[in-house]
Design a protein around this motif. Structure first.
Motif, PDB file in Angstrom:
ATOM      1  N   GLY A 102       0.808  -1.215   0.000  1.00 56.74           N
ATOM      2  CA  GLY A 102       0.000   0.000   0.000  1.00 56.74           C
ATOM      3  C   GLY A 102       0.838   1.260   0.000  1.00 56.74           C
ATOM      4  N   ILE A 103       1.939   1.247   0.702  1.00 53.84           N
ATOM      5  CA  ILE A 103       2.765   2.448   0.793  1.00 53.84           C
ATOM      6  C   ILE A 103       3.409   2.784  -0.541  1.00 53.84           C
ATOM      7  CG2 ILE A 103       4.952   1.436   1.578  1.00 53.84           C
ATOM      8  CD1 ILE A 103       3.261   4.611   2.883  1.00 53.84           C
ATOM      9  N   PHE A 104       3.737   1.753  -1.316  1.00 55.86           N
ATOM     10  CA  PHE A 104       4.312   2.010  -2.640  1.00 55.86           C
ATOM     11  C   PHE A 104       3.255   2.560  -3.597  1.00 55.86           C
ATOM     12  CE2 PHE A 104       7.485  -0.742  -0.764  1.00 55.86           C
ATOM     13  CZ  PHE A 104       8.644  -0.050  -1.071  1.00 55.86           C
ATOM     14  N   ALA A 105       2.016   2.159  -3.401  1.00 54.23           N
ATOM     15  CA  ALA A 105       0.915   2.725  -4.189  1.00 54.23           C
ATOM     16  C   ALA A 105       0.710   4.193  -3.815  1.00 54.23           C
ATOM     17  CB  ALA A 105      -0.363   1.930  -3.973  1.00 54.23           C
ATOM     18  N   ALA A 106       0.811   4.516  -2.523  1.00 55.59           N
ATOM     19  CA  ALA A 106       0.685   5.906  -2.075  1.00 55.59           C
ATOM     20  C   ALA A 106       1.822   6.750  -2.641  1.00 55.59           C
ATOM     21  CB  ALA A 106       0.674   5.972  -0.552  1.00 55.59           C
ATOM     22  N   LYS A 107       3.036   6.219  -2.625  1.00 53.73           N
ATOM     23  CA  LYS A 107       4.184   6.933  -3.188  1.00 53.73           C
ATOM     24  C   LYS A 107       3.975   7.193  -4.675  1.00 53.73           C
ATOM     25  CE  LYS A 107       9.224   6.643  -3.834  1.00 53.73           C
ATOM     26  NZ  LYS A 107       9.198   7.494  -5.005  1.00 53.73           N
ATOM     27  N   ALA A 108       3.493   6.199  -5.396  1.00 58.47           N
ATOM     28  CA  ALA A 108       3.238   6.361  -6.830  1.00 58.47           C
ATOM     29  C   ALA A 108       2.182   7.434  -7.083  1.00 58.47           C
ATOM     30  CB  ALA A 108       2.816   5.031  -7.446  1.00 58.47           C
ATOM     31  N   MET A 109       1.157   7.480  -6.251  1.00 56.39           N
ATOM     32  CA  MET A 109       0.125   8.494  -6.402  1.00 56.39           C
ATOM     33  C   MET A 109       0.694   9.888  -6.157  1.00 56.39           C
ATOM     34  SD  MET A 109      -3.445   9.116  -4.438  1.00 56.39           S
ATOM     35  CE  MET A 109      -2.550   9.697  -3.017  1.00 56.39           C
ATOM     36  N   ILE A 110       1.526  10.012  -5.144  1.00 54.77           N
ATOM     37  CA  ILE A 110       2.164  11.299  -4.851  1.00 54.77           C
ATOM     38  C   ILE A 110       3.051  11.714  -6.022  1.00 54.77           C
ATOM     39  CG2 ILE A 110       3.861  12.454  -3.373  1.00 54.77           C
ATOM     40  CD1 ILE A 110       2.690  10.625  -1.058  1.00 54.77           C
ATOM     41  N   ASP A 111       3.891  10.792  -6.486  1.00 55.62           N
ATOM     42  CA  ASP A 111       4.845  11.097  -7.561  1.00 55.62           C
ATOM     43  C   ASP A 111       4.166  11.344  -8.912  1.00 55.62           C
ATOM     44  OD1 ASP A 111       6.856  10.730  -5.704  1.00 55.62           O
ATOM     45  OD2 ASP A 111       7.408   8.736  -6.430  1.00 55.62           O
ATOM     46  N   ASN A 112       3.131  10.591  -9.222  1.00 57.96           N
ATOM     47  CA  ASN A 112       2.544  10.629 -10.559  1.00 57.96           C
ATOM     48  C   ASN A 112       1.287  11.491 -10.687  1.00 57.96           C
ATOM     49  OD1 ASN A 112       4.519   8.811 -11.496  1.00 57.96           O
ATOM     50  ND2 ASN A 112       3.336   7.110 -10.687  1.00 57.96           N
ATOM     51  N   SER A 113       0.617  11.777  -9.579  1.00 60.38           N
ATOM     52  CA  SER A 113      -0.626  12.544  -9.666  1.00 60.38           C
ATOM     53  C   SER A 113      -0.575  13.853  -8.876  1.00 60.38           C
ATOM     54  CB  SER A 113      -1.804  11.699  -9.162  1.00 60.38           C
ATOM     55  OG  SER A 113      -1.978  10.572  -9.980  1.00 60.38           O
ATOM     56  N   LEU A 114      -0.161  13.789  -7.623  1.00 60.42           N
ATOM     57  CA  LEU A 114      -0.215  14.995  -6.786  1.00 60.42           C
ATOM     58  C   LEU A 114       0.926  15.964  -7.067  1.00 60.42           C
ATOM     59  CD1 LEU A 114      -1.377  13.459  -3.405  1.00 60.42           C
ATOM     60  CD2 LEU A 114      -2.750  14.507  -5.208  1.00 60.42           C
ATOM     61  N   LYS A 115       2.090  15.455  -7.383  1.00 61.39           N
ATOM     62  CA  LYS A 115       3.244  16.319  -7.661  1.00 61.39           C
ATOM     63  C   LYS A 115       2.934  17.299  -8.782  1.00 61.39           C
ATOM     64  CE  LYS A 115       8.065  16.132  -9.173  1.00 61.39           C
ATOM     65  NZ  LYS A 115       9.224  15.261  -9.390  1.00 61.39           N
ATOM     66  N   GLY A 116       2.358  16.817  -9.861  1.00 61.92           N
ATOM     67  CA  GLY A 116       2.055  17.672 -11.001  1.00 61.92           C
ATOM     68  C   GLY A 116       1.065  18.774 -10.692  1.00 61.92           C
ATOM     69  N   VAL A 117       0.236  18.559  -9.698  1.00 61.26           N
ATOM     70  CA  VAL A 117      -0.779  19.542  -9.317  1.00 61.26           C
ATOM     71  C   VAL A 117      -0.169  20.695  -8.527  1.00 61.26           C
ATOM     72  CG1 VAL A 117      -2.843  19.853  -7.883  1.00 61.26           C
ATOM     73  CG2 VAL A 117      -2.638  17.859  -9.333  1.00 61.26           C
ATOM     74  N   VAL A 118       0.885  20.443  -7.769  1.00 65.15           N
ATOM     75  CA  VAL A 118       1.430  21.476  -6.889  1.00 65.15           C
ATOM     76  C   VAL A 118       2.609  22.238  -7.486  1.00 65.15           C
ATOM     77  CG1 VAL A 118       0.623  20.249  -4.852  1.00 65.15           C
ATOM     78  CG2 VAL A 118       2.973  19.942  -5.590  1.00 65.15           C
ATOM     79  N   ILE A 119       3.304  21.651  -8.474  1.00 60.69           N
ATOM     80  CA  ILE A 119       4.438  22.350  -9.087  1.00 60.69           C
ATOM     81  C   ILE A 119       3.940  23.673  -9.692  1.00 60.69           C
ATOM     82  CG2 ILE A 119       6.179  22.276 -10.929  1.00 60.69           C
ATOM     83  CD1 ILE A 119       6.849  20.378  -8.662  1.00 60.69           C
ATOM     84  N   GLY A 120       4.642  24.751  -9.374  1.00 59.43           N
ATOM     85  CA  GLY A 120       4.286  26.069  -9.887  1.00 59.43           C
ATOM     86  C   GLY A 120       3.328  26.855  -9.009  1.00 59.43           C
ATOM     87  N   GLU A 121       2.757  26.196  -8.008  1.00 58.25           N
ATOM     88  CA  GLU A 121       1.827  26.888  -7.101  1.00 58.25           C
ATOM     89  C   GLU A 121       2.595  27.680  -6.042  1.00 58.25           C
ATOM     90  OE1 GLU A 121      -1.417  27.210  -7.285  1.00 58.25           O
ATOM     91  OE2 GLU A 121      -1.603  25.862  -8.992  1.00 58.25           O
TER      92      GLU A 121
END
Length: 96
Positions: free
Chosen positions: A47-66
């Protein structure tokens, strides 16, 4: 002050030898860094690797530039992604 990078790292412990935490580091254009964590209570460690993947692949792109100080806007954007990907509970909210 804009966010320029987000990195994550799975941490292990004696209780969760396969990983239970994700350490998240947020960097700004001024070189200032903030650290947060995400815990997923999964003895298998998958589960933790799935959470890391979500952070890296989905959430990171949303916050860059904010603007790092616009916390409510950033949270709402990440929450919107989590609701579209999964639901309002579970793994996505752990990552948020």
């Amino acid at each position: 002050m804009q966010i320029v990078d987000v990195t994550s790292l799975v941490l292990k412990s004696y209780e969760y030898p396969n990983g239970g935490w994700v350490l998240v580091r947020v960097k700004t254009e001024a070189g200032i860094e903030g650290i947060g964590e995400c815990f997923v209570p999964d003895a298998s460690g998958k589960g933790i690797f799935a959470a890391k993947a979500m952070i890296d692949n989905s959430l990171k792109g949303v916050v860059i530039g904010e603007d790092v100080l616009d916390i409510e806007k950033i949270w709402e954007k990440m929450y919107s992604v989590c609701c579209r990907l999964y639901d309002r509970r579970g793994l996505a909210i752990h990552g948020l």
